[in-house]
Every structure is written in C-alpha cells, then in structure tokens.
Design a protein around this motif. Structure first.
Motif, short mmCIF file in Angstrom:
data_model
loop_
_atom_site.label_atom_id
_atom_site.label_comp_id
_atom_site.label_asym_id
_atom_site.label_seq_id
_atom_site.Cartn_x
_atom_site.Cartn_y
_atom_site.Cartn_z
N ASP A 1 23.52 4.15 -0.69
CA ASP A 1 22.60 5.28 -0.52
C ASP A 1 21.19 4.83 -0.16
N ASN A 2 20.87 3.57 -0.43
CA ASN A 2 19.54 3.07 -0.10
C ASN A 2 19.40 2.68 1.37
N VAL A 3 20.53 2.43 2.03
CA VAL A 3 20.50 1.91 3.40
C VAL A 3 20.23 3.04 4.39
N VAL A 4 19.08 2.96 5.07
CA VAL A 4 18.73 3.94 6.10
C VAL A 4 19.55 3.71 7.35
N THR A 5 19.62 2.46 7.77
CA THR A 5 20.39 2.11 8.96
C THR A 5 20.70 0.62 8.93
N VAL A 6 21.66 0.25 9.73
CA VAL A 6 22.05 -1.15 9.90
C VAL A 6 21.81 -1.51 11.36
N THR A 7 20.98 -2.50 11.62
CA THR A 7 20.66 -2.87 12.99
C THR A 7 21.47 -4.09 13.42
N LYS A 8 21.52 -4.30 14.73
CA LYS A 8 22.26 -5.43 15.27
C LYS A 8 21.60 -6.75 14.95
N THR B 1 0.83 -1.21 0.00
CA THR B 1 0.00 0.00 0.00
C THR B 1 0.86 1.26 0.00
N LYS B 2 2.15 1.10 0.26
CA LYS B 2 3.05 2.25 0.32
C LYS B 2 4.09 2.26 -0.82
N LEU B 3 4.39 1.09 -1.34
CA LEU B 3 5.39 0.97 -2.40
C LEU B 3 4.76 0.15 -3.53
N GLU B 4 4.36 0.85 -4.59
CA GLU B 4 3.62 0.18 -5.66
C GLU B 4 4.53 -0.65 -6.56
N ASN B 5 5.68 -0.11 -6.90
CA ASN B 5 6.59 -0.80 -7.82
C ASN B 5 7.89 -1.13 -7.10
N ALA B 6 7.89 -2.24 -6.40
CA ALA B 6 9.08 -2.64 -5.65
C ALA B 6 10.17 -3.12 -6.60
N PRO B 7 11.42 -2.82 -6.30
CA PRO B 7 12.52 -3.33 -7.12
C PRO B 7 12.49 -4.85 -7.16
N THR B 8 12.88 -5.41 -8.31
CA THR B 8 12.88 -6.86 -8.46
C THR B 8 14.29 -7.41 -8.73
N SER B 9 15.29 -6.62 -8.40
CA SER B 9 16.68 -7.07 -8.51
C SER B 9 17.55 -6.10 -7.72
N PHE B 10 18.77 -6.51 -7.41
CA PHE B 10 19.69 -5.60 -6.74
C PHE B 10 20.00 -4.39 -7.62
N GLU B 11 20.08 -4.60 -8.93
CA GLU B 11 20.36 -3.49 -9.83
C GLU B 11 19.24 -2.44 -9.76
N GLU B 12 17.99 -2.91 -9.80
CA GLU B 12 16.86 -1.98 -9.71
C GLU B 12 16.84 -1.27 -8.36
N LEU B 13 17.15 -2.00 -7.31
CA LEU B 13 17.17 -1.41 -5.98
C LEU B 13 18.23 -0.31 -5.89
N ALA B 14 19.43 -0.60 -6.38
CA ALA B 14 20.52 0.37 -6.32
C ALA B 14 20.22 1.62 -7.15
N ALA B 15 19.47 1.46 -8.22
CA ALA B 15 19.15 2.59 -9.11
C ALA B 15 17.96 3.40 -8.61
N SER B 16 17.28 2.90 -7.58
CA SER B 16 16.07 3.56 -7.07
C SER B 16 16.39 4.44 -5.86
N ASP B 17 15.35 5.13 -5.40
CA ASP B 17 15.48 5.90 -4.15
C ASP B 17 14.77 5.19 -3.00
N VAL B 18 14.50 3.88 -3.18
CA VAL B 18 13.85 3.09 -2.14
C VAL B 18 14.79 2.95 -0.94
N LYS B 19 14.25 3.17 0.24
CA LYS B 19 15.05 3.11 1.46
C LYS B 19 14.88 1.74 2.13
N ILE B 20 16.00 1.17 2.53
CA ILE B 20 15.98 -0.17 3.13
C ILE B 20 16.67 -0.15 4.49
N VAL B 21 16.29 -1.10 5.33
CA VAL B 21 16.98 -1.33 6.59
C VAL B 21 17.48 -2.77 6.56
#
Length: 332
Positions: free
Chosen positions: A192-199, A138-158
């Motif tokens: 640039d996509n990584v918001v934070t790294v948790t333990k 409901t918040k992310l309509e077009n999720a990346p479907t590869s690491f390449e797409e993820l790296a090229a996007s502004d999607v934020k990940i933890v």
C-alpha cells in the motif's frame, strides 16, 4: 592541384579516423548522462589509450545483463560496466565473460572475508554503497526507521523493478535476507505504500524530486549530491537497523575484438584517474580510495554489523523465490 591536395588530405584524415580503435562499453543510463561519470571517464581514458571510447547507455543495471544475454557472442560490447554482485553469478553462468587477470586490493568492505579481499575472476569492482530510502526533511518530519514502521505508515514510496534495475533487485534481496520466510508478509504490508514501480533508478528519483512520493529507494550517499552540487541540506537517508550493500562491477566480454584495450580500460578503472571521478559524479564510495579521499558531505559508512549482503553463489535461487513473493504482493 589544389583539389588534388585537398582530396589527398581528406583521404589521409579519413584513414586516420578509420585506424583509431574503438572500445565499446555498455553501461547504465545515468553513468553516461551529462552529470554522470561518463564524460569525465571518456576524456581521461582517451588521453592515454589512443582510442575512441564509446559509452553506450543500456537502461539500468539489470537491463544490461538482459541485453548481453540477448545479443550473446555477437554483441558489440567489449566491456560491461554496471552489473553488481546480485547479478555476477548469473552473468558468469552465460559464459560470455572472460577473466580479468588482475590481482587487486580494494577498499570495499567484505562481509564474507577480510577488508580488501576480492576473488571474483571475471568482474572487478569500481564503486560501492548502501541502499536506503531518501526523503525530504522539510516535507517528512518523522521518517520511518524500519520496514515495519514504513509498512505501518501512510508514507508513499517509489521503488524500482528488480527485473530491470539493480537497486530494485537490491531491495528485493534486502527484504528477503532480513525477513526470510516472512518476506512475503512484509511485502504485503509494504504494497500500500508503493506509489509506482519504475524501470530504473533515474525515473524513480525524478518522480521523488517532483513530489510524487515521500521517499525513494536510493543510497545513503544520495544526500551528498544535494549538499555538494546544490547546497541543499534538505535531503536525508532514513537510518534502518540494517542496509543492503551494493558493489558495482565491470567485466570483459570473451567475444571482444579489442581484448587488450578492454584490459587497459579495466586497469584504468581501478586507478586513481577513474576512481577520483566516482564520488562526485556517481555519488558512491570508490572501490579504491583515491588520493584526495571522499568529500566530507558523504555520510559515514554503515557499521559492519548493519551491512547485509547475500553471497553471489546464493543469489539466483533466493532471487526467484523473492521475486515471486514481490509480484504476488504488488499484484493484489
């Protein structure tokens, strides 16, 4: 006389408690949580063992091994539950674990052999799954479907730290296995996509649910929790061309003062009584499919050609190089 009888009764009760053997199992925090498998496993095993099962949360999976290494032969643990095949080589090298002595036929897919084969003398599997990035549809309509797409996007990940977390280590190995010498460049693209790294996993998933990131490193089976426990269909796992596999295991400490009880627990772990608890508490595929099977909400397993896994005896050398690449990219 009443006081004497009361005192005698109290002494007898105390003696009975003192004679009850205690089996101490180190595991990860989410396993012992109220919603994890721990409470049900404890109740089920204590019904048959005549013992007190003490489950001790010790951080995330990789933190378990660090604690065992630190404590060495003086550890209070009898069993360690929550390592995976990314750590078993390093764990065996400590000399702190003893053979389980069991011959088992599992339902864990094996990229290196026939289905059902299991040849690790020190560690037995109890569940398995595939790492994936989970998101809210409901918040992310077009999720990346590869690491390449993820790296090229502004999607934020933890994500999780590979030095303390087995999912974090799994992601590290996933990227390294897929991209080889290009892994460092991929991490530079993902930084640039990584918001934070948790333990650990629990912290990361909590941040995702709080809306702090668009996606979180978790499992293809994670949406099943939301469907079954919350009747929430909004969570999904992004389908990548390949997914890294995790096989979680348990092993007996050579220094255990309850070796027979530890063996009994490992036998229980691969039985229907334990395995039937796993799907809807640990939200993973059971290593030995219980009679009731798994819920329909569980996604179909990844096709064999999509599964990625690095052989145990090769992980340590690859890990060191991959960790250096990861640290270099995320510290810039």
């Amino acid at each position: 006389m009443k006081y004497l009888a009361f005192a005698t009764g109290m002494m007898a009760a105390t003696a009975a408690v003192a004679e009850t053997p205690v089996l101490t199992v180190y595991t990860y925090d989410s396993f012992v949580s109220d919603w994890g498998p721990g409470p049900a496993v404890e109740a089920a095993f204590e019904e048959i063992c005549g013992c007190d099962l003490k489950l001790v949360g010790a951080g995330d999976g990789a933190a378990l091994l660090a604690r065992i290494k630190l404590e060495g032969a003086r550890s209070d643990a009898d069993v360690v539950l929550g390592l995976d095949t990314g750590l078993t080589g390093a764990a065996a090298a400590t000399g702190l674990f003893s053979p389980h002595g069991q011959t088992v036929t599992t339902d864990v897919p094996n990229p290196f052999g026939e289905l059902g084969s299991w040849d690790d003398a020190n560690f037995l599997p109890y569940d398995w799954g595939y790492f994936a990035f989970v998101y809210d549809t409901t918040k992310l309509e077009n999720a990346p479907t590869s690491f390449e797409e993820l790296a090229a996007s502004d999607v934020k990940i933890v994500i999780q730290d590979p030095r303390s977390s087995t999912p974090g280590l799994g992601l590290l190995l996933w990227v390294k296995e897929q991209y080889g010498d290009g892994a460092a460049a991929m991490w530079e693209g993902l930084a640039d996509n990584v918001v934070t790294v948790t333990k650990g996993w629990s912290e990361a998933y909590g941040l995702f649910l709080e809306g702090e990131a668009d996606m979180v490193l978790s499992y293809t089976t994670s949406p099943a929790y939301h469907i079954i426990a919350e009747e929430d269909q909004s969570k999904a796992a992004a389908a990548f061309p390949s997914h890294y596999m995790q096989i979680e295991v348990a092993g007996k400490l050579a220094g255990s003062d309850q070796p027979e009880l530890a063996d009994q627990f490992l036998s229980f772990m691969v039985s229907d009584g334990f395995q039937s608890i796993i799907p809807t508490t640990n939200w993973m595929y059971p290593a030995f499919t219980p009679a009731a099977g798994v819920p329909d909400a569980f996604a179909a397993p990844i096709a064999p050609e999509q599964a990625r896994l690095i052989a145990t005896d090769k992980v340590q050398a690859i890990r060191d190089e991959a960790l250096a690449e990861w640290l270099g990219a995320l510290s810039q």
